[in-house]
Scaffold this motif. Structure first.
Motif, PDB file in Angstrom:
ATOM      1  N   VAL A 129       0.817  -1.222   0.000  1.00 41.73           N
ATOM      2  CA  VAL A 129       0.000   0.000   0.000  1.00 41.73           C
ATOM      3  C   VAL A 129       0.849   1.269   0.000  1.00 41.73           C
ATOM      4  CG1 VAL A 129      -1.886  -1.178   1.165  1.00 41.73           C
ATOM      5  CG2 VAL A 129      -0.203   0.060   2.523  1.00 41.73           C
ATOM      6  N   GLN A 130       2.122   1.173   0.372  1.00 39.44           N
ATOM      7  CA  GLN A 130       3.006   2.338   0.380  1.00 39.44           C
ATOM      8  C   GLN A 130       4.363   1.950  -0.219  1.00 39.44           C
ATOM      9  OE1 GLN A 130       2.682   3.231   4.684  1.00 39.44           O
ATOM     10  NE2 GLN A 130       1.958   5.244   4.074  1.00 39.44           N
ATOM     11  N   PRO A 131       4.413   1.727  -1.511  1.00 37.37           N
ATOM     12  CA  PRO A 131       5.664   1.250  -2.123  1.00 37.37           C
ATOM     13  C   PRO A 131       6.817   2.238  -2.033  1.00 37.37           C
ATOM     14  CG  PRO A 131       4.020   1.792  -3.793  1.00 37.37           C
ATOM     15  CD  PRO A 131       3.317   1.838  -2.485  1.00 37.37           C
ATOM     16  N   THR A 132       6.535   3.529  -1.797  1.00 38.16           N
ATOM     17  CA  THR A 132       7.621   4.513  -1.721  1.00 38.16           C
ATOM     18  C   THR A 132       8.099   4.752  -0.296  1.00 38.16           C
ATOM     19  OG1 THR A 132       6.067   6.369  -1.493  1.00 38.16           O
ATOM     20  CG2 THR A 132       6.674   5.717  -3.726  1.00 38.16           C
ATOM     21  N   LYS A 133       7.542   4.051   0.697  1.00 31.39           N
ATOM     22  CA  LYS A 133       7.744   4.440   2.094  1.00 31.39           C
ATOM     23  C   LYS A 133       9.203   4.475   2.495  1.00 31.39           C
ATOM     24  CE  LYS A 133       5.811   4.220   6.591  1.00 31.39           C
ATOM     25  NZ  LYS A 133       4.570   3.998   7.307  1.00 31.39           N
ATOM     26  N   PHE A 134       9.958   3.461   2.141  1.00 35.43           N
ATOM     27  CA  PHE A 134      11.353   3.401   2.565  1.00 35.43           C
ATOM     28  C   PHE A 134      12.309   3.637   1.400  1.00 35.43           C
ATOM     29  CE2 PHE A 134       9.073   0.639   5.627  1.00 35.43           C
ATOM     30  CZ  PHE A 134       9.209   1.465   6.719  1.00 35.43           C
ATOM     31  N   GLY A 135      11.822   4.388   0.422  1.00 34.31           N
ATOM     32  CA  GLY A 135      12.690   4.801  -0.672  1.00 34.31           C
ATOM     33  C   GLY A 135      13.077   3.692  -1.621  1.00 34.31           C
ATOM     34  N   PRO A 159      10.324   9.713   0.577  1.00 33.30           N
ATOM     35  CA  PRO A 159      10.376  10.182   1.973  1.00 33.30           C
ATOM     36  C   PRO A 159      11.798  10.502   2.403  1.00 33.30           C
ATOM     37  CG  PRO A 159      10.050   7.805   1.896  1.00 33.30           C
ATOM     38  CD  PRO A 159       9.957   8.291   0.478  1.00 33.30           C
ATOM     39  N   PRO A 160      11.975  11.326   3.420  1.00 35.26           N
ATOM     40  CA  PRO A 160      13.314  11.643   3.929  1.00 35.26           C
ATOM     41  C   PRO A 160      14.023  10.405   4.442  1.00 35.26           C
ATOM     42  CG  PRO A 160      11.673  13.172   4.811  1.00 35.26           C
ATOM     43  CD  PRO A 160      10.923  12.071   4.139  1.00 35.26           C
ATOM     44  N   VAL A 164       7.203   9.755   9.281  1.00 36.90           N
ATOM     45  CA  VAL A 164       8.093  10.386   8.300  1.00 36.90           C
ATOM     46  C   VAL A 164       8.092   9.595   6.997  1.00 36.90           C
ATOM     47  CG1 VAL A 164      10.487  11.050   7.811  1.00 36.90           C
ATOM     48  CG2 VAL A 164       9.524  11.425  10.087  1.00 36.90           C
ATOM     49  N   GLY A 165       7.928   8.287   7.083  1.00 35.70           N
ATOM     50  CA  GLY A 165       7.898   7.461   5.876  1.00 35.70           C
ATOM     51  C   GLY A 165       6.710   7.758   4.980  1.00 35.70           C
TER      52      GLY A 165
END
Length: 417
Positions: free
Chosen positions: A246-252, A276-277, A339-340
């Motif tokens: 559901v959040q493929p970009t969460k951890f870069g 995300p940072p 933050v993710g």
């Protein structure tokens, strides 16, 4: 300074401080239920003394924690009016239910439990504490329902530029909810167990008169912490599957799903940095390291079976010095989760920069300083009071103290006639 950055710093500060109160409350109330239930079933006065002692620490933390929670509620209207306006119809529903559960039911049950000692029957008094615990868990559930919707918006439609709830059941079956809720609850049990074990270890190091009593609470705390850290690790690693879907970009991560999603966002919202940072991954890494370190609590379980080991100060000092670790871990975990999600306040739906209130940077800085000082003062006061009352021991806690018998009326000398 940037208004958005100041608003995010303020919310991060207040949320982190409030979360420290929450995990102590949720962890301790579970242990209190077990101890008072044991007292009612066995009649052993040891369990009554433990319930009164740990209940007093619980009440201190709860009262000051309520004050920190009120500050958080105000922030949604003060600093995040864009969030309230755009997704308030959806996000506000679980928050309203949580308010009814926590500030009304839970507080009512707790007040009756505090003042019900020696006034209510044992069974009724125990039922009140069970009510406190159940509503505390219900409060955590609805908070996580609201947060999970921000992580993965479901069950809504946008009409006239405002999100409206269309499927309440979708909120309860959100893929981002289940494992995260289990992770938070088990982390609270870990904090409660470590707090009980550390305070007990401090008394055993000092060789206080209630040595046997604190040996019992040490055992309860260590067993709870050992079981909880196993659940924390299980629920934590189990989240990587749902988060990746559901959040493929969460951890870069650089994968086809995240690239396609970023391309879609670029079309809808314009060019920008949608990763995300690095702070999210850094916080996650340190949290995992602390989690594996706390797993070593299993090696301390021999303290439960050999009294001569308890009389050795070294393992007791390890427990005492390890107390900050679960608190640091829960903050790092919360930072990683929040933050993710950036740069979104509602993932893929509402950018964070569009959610902040249109106020000036100096005004936001004043708010940041004021709220940080207020919550910092409450946190320091809480820990000072906890340390002071924990150090006094379980000889005669104020909570549950039997009322003093009425004094005999003075009989005046008969008048001389």
């Amino acid at each position: 300074m940037d208004t958005l950055l100041l608003a995010r710093l303020q919310f991060a500060t207040t949320t982190s401080i409030h979360f420290l109160f929450v995990v102590v409350t949720l962890g301790l109330v579970t242990l209190l239920v077990g101890m008072q239930t044991a007292w009612v079933l066995t009649g052993n006065p040891k369990w009554e003394r433990l319930t009164r002692y740990w209940g007093q620490l619980y009440v201190i933390n709860y009262v000051l924690g309520i004050a920190t929670g009120l500050v958080m509620e105000f922030q949604f209207g003060l600093n995040w009016s864009g969030l309230s306006r755009y997704v308030g119809n959806v996000f506000g529903a679980p928050l309203a239910i949580e308010t009814l559960v926590a500030f009304f039911l839970e507080s009512t049950f707790l007040g009756m439990w505090i003042f019900g000692w020696h006034r209510l029957g044992k069974g009724v008094h125990l039922a009140l504490l069970w009510g406190v615990a159940i509503t505390a868990y219900a409060s955590a559930f609805w908070i996580m329902v609201a947060n999970s919707w921000l992580q993965n918006p479901v069950g809504y439609e946008v009409r006239d530029g405002i999100a409206h709830l269309t499927d309440f059941g979708a909120l309860l079956t959100n893929p981002s909810l289940g494992m995260a809720l289990g992770h938070v609850v088990s982390a609270a049990l870990l904090v409660g167990g470590m707090l009980m074990a550390a305070v007990s270890a401090g008394h055993l190091i000092r060789r206080t008169p209630d040595f046997a009593l604190f040996r019992t609470s040490l055992r309860i705390g260590l067993i709870t912490a050992a079981l909880a850290i196993t659940m924390v690790q299980g629920f934590g690693f189990a989240q990587f599957g749902p988060v990746g879907s559901v959040q493929p970009t969460k951890f870069g991560g650089d994968n086809p799903e995240s690239r396609a999603l970023i391309a879609e966002w670029t079309t809808r919202f314009g060019p920008g940095d949608y990763t995300p940072p690095a702070l999210a991954s850094v916080g996650l890494g340190f949290m995992i390291l602390i989690g594996f370190t706390l797993g070593c609590v299993w090696l301390l379980l021999p303290l439960l079976y050999r009294d001569w080991i308890i009389r050795l100060r070294f393992p007791l000092w390890l427990i005492l010095l390890g107390l900050p670790l679960p608190f640091v871990a829960v903050i790092l975990g919360w930072i990683s989760r929040e933050v993710g999600r950036q740069p979104w306040v509602a993932y893929g739906l509402l950018p964070t920069e569009q959610a902040v209130s249109p106020v000036s940077a100096p005004l936001m800085l004043t708010s940041l300083i004021g709220f940080s000082l207020l919550l910092g003062t409450l946190a320091v006061t809480n820990w000072v009071l906890l340390a002071r009352h924990a150090r006094r021991g379980a000889a005669d806690p104020a909570l549950g103290r039997p009322p003093a018998p009425p004094s005999e009326p003075a009989h005046p000398e008969p008048a001389l006639i």
